[in-house]
Design a protein around this motif. Structure first.
Motif, short mmCIF file in Angstrom:
data_model
loop_
_atom_site.label_atom_id
_atom_site.label_comp_id
_atom_site.label_asym_id
_atom_site.label_seq_id
_atom_site.Cartn_x
_atom_site.Cartn_y
_atom_site.Cartn_z
N UNK A 213 -3.29 -19.07 9.58
CA UNK A 213 -1.89 -19.44 9.86
C UNK A 213 -1.54 -19.24 11.34
N UNK A 214 -2.15 -18.22 11.97
CA UNK A 214 -1.93 -18.03 13.40
C UNK A 214 -2.47 -19.20 14.20
N UNK B 95 -6.40 -15.38 12.30
CA UNK B 95 -6.20 -15.91 10.96
C UNK B 95 -5.81 -17.37 10.96
N UNK C 112 -2.86 -9.21 15.40
CA UNK C 112 -1.94 -9.33 14.27
C UNK C 112 -2.29 -10.57 13.46
N UNK C 113 -2.34 -10.41 12.15
CA UNK C 113 -2.66 -11.51 11.24
C UNK C 113 -1.41 -11.77 10.40
N UNK C 114 -0.73 -12.92 10.63
CA UNK C 114 0.49 -13.19 9.87
C UNK C 114 0.14 -13.58 8.44
N UNK C 115 0.92 -13.01 7.50
CA UNK C 115 0.68 -13.29 6.08
C UNK C 115 1.69 -14.31 5.59
#
Lengths: 178, 285
Positions: B215-216, B213, A107-110
């Motif tokens: 932000x993660x 990513x 999961x990649x949080x936006x």
């Protein structure tokens, strides 16, 4: 009555092959999240996260998920989300679900918002960006009309279940902003 | 404007992507990082310590940087359309256990074939040795052993004052549970002493699906005791200061970059006679 505050986490599910299509079930997403939060934060962490846990929006074509949590416990959810490795998923045209281990994904949080309206704005801008990218790769007009049709059919962020509490939250936020 | 090899403010960096002879795997990793939103990538080569390889003579046995990565045409067109710039740098990580390793570090610093130089100390003695060297990163990897050494708060403060940061890898945490516990333990110790400002997170990913990513990754640093305001600094601000430190290490006391700027259409270069008196070039002092 004390006002209940929530946080809405918008995330994108990324598989190994971005062009394949999988059926993602919101109940499976919640099962994965509870499993990961117990592993990282323990039973007491899971108890706090599970109070207001709900999947508000899920689009299988754009693979966007909107998760709701109580605002006191949103840090516990955010710090445990990157550790998701697999998810049980249904392949199109196959009756049985895939292996219990699942397909490799993450999961990649936006973004993280406090109201559903802000989340809907971000979904719309994300959808526009992907549409622009796909249209620039098209070479004939037929492909372009096809792409526009598919986006018009399958992207409907306004059709979400909104409770009375959330409507009150948004009204108070607008008044505070003015 | 100037075309320096430095990133802008607010660019996400990933400073540890292991690269081997397998070029297809590194190309897939770099393309996955670009699609997630990163702007600076550093491909790293490992150099094991002398206790494992035995004594080696001469500088010919030092590792060489990998050849540059060639991206697909789709990805290049996409970057041009978005007007995005991606920097790919080279990096070396050296394990330090003996005094001979300290000699190797000094000779590699003089060679300057690699952009970023990182060190992984395994003893208290080696940590004291590398405190004064002009290195960029101190790697705190507790991959398959018990905690190698216990850093003291006074030493950590002295190191942070010189803009050298402590680095942790997050993809071994995703693979294994025991390593997750050890890295969080080390991270809490280091963040306590520096008030949460000296932590750098980077991936040590072997496969493209182990990357996350930006932000993660910032949210993962919250597990190590960093405040939510400064969580994203571990990927943004601290990483940028490391890249700037590496760039200034190669330059001398001051640097001048001369670049030919293209003329606008319809203008001429003014000669010395057209300028007013105060701006004329005076050759006879």
């Amino acid at each position: 009555m004390v006002r209940l505050k929530h946080r809405y986490v918008l995330a994108e599910v990324k598989f190994a092959d971005p062009k394949k299509f999988y059926h993602v079930n919101p109940h499976r997403v919640i099962d994965e999240i509870t499993g990961i939060v117990t592993k990282v934060h323990g039973i007491s962490g899971l108890a706090g996260v599970k109070i207001g846990l709900h999947v508000k929006y899920l689009n299988e074509y754009s693979k966007l998920v909107l998760i709701r949590v109580r605002s006191q416990y949103h840090q516990k959810l955010l710090s445990a989300l990157p550790f998701i490795k697999t998810m049980p998923v249904k392949m199109p045209g196959v009756k049985a679900r895939s292996a219990p281990e699942g397909v490799a994904c993450f999961l990649n949080t936006i973004c993280v918002t406090s109201t559903i309206k802000d989340a809907q704005k971000r979904i719309r801008t994300y959808g526009k960006r992907t549409m622009d990218r796909l249209l620039s790769e098209c070479k004939t007009e037929e492909e372009r009309t096809k792409v526009c049709k598919v986006f018009a059919e399958h992207s409907q962020p306004e059709e979400m279940e909104v409770d009375e509490e959330e409507l009150e939250d948004e009204k108070e936020e607008e008044e505070n902003g003015k | 404007m100037l075309d320096l090899r430095l990133p802008d403010h607010g660019v996400y960096c990933d400073l540890n992507v292991p690269s081997d002879n397998n070029t297809v795997n590194t190309k897939n990793k770099v393309q996955m990082l670009i699609s997630l939103g990163y702007g600076v990538i550093a491909l790293s080569t490992e150099m094991p310590s002398t206790t494992k390889t035995g004594k080696t003579k001469g500088k010919e046995n030092y590792p060489q940087p990998q050849p540059p990565v060639v991206l697909d045409q789709d990805v290049k067109d996409q970057l041009k359309r978005d007007k995005r710039r991606v920097l790919v740098l080279t990096r070396i990580t050296i394990e330090m256990e003996n005094n001979e390793d300290a000699i190797k570090v000094r000779s590699i610093l003089l060679n300057s074939k690699f952009d970023i130089v990182a060190v992984r100390p395994k003893n208290d003695k080696m940590f004291l040795n590398c405190k004064d060297l002009p290195i960029d990163i101190i790697c705190m990897d507790s991959a398959a052993e018990k905690m190698p050494f216990i850093p003291k708060p006074n030493l950590i403060k002295q190191v942070v004052g010189r803009n050298v940061y402590f680095e942790f890898n997050y993809s071994p945490m995703i693979r294994d549970d025991v390593i997750m516990q050890r890295t969080i333990m080390n991270g809490l110790r280091v963040a306590e002493a520096g008030k949460g400002k000296n932590v750098l997170l980077s991936s040590g990913a072997l496969v493209p699906m182990e990357l996350r990513g930006p932000r993660d990754v910032g949210n993962m640093s919250m597990l190590m005791g960093v405040q939510q305001n400064r969580a994203i600094d571990s990927v943004q601000k601290n990483a940028r200061s490391v890249v700037v430190h590496a760039y200034t290490r190669v330059t001398a006391k001051s640097a001048a970059v001369i670049q030919y700027s293209p003329l606008e259409e319809g203008t001429k270069r003014s000669s010395n006679q057209d300028l007013p008196e105060a701006k004329k070039v005076k050759l006879n002092a």
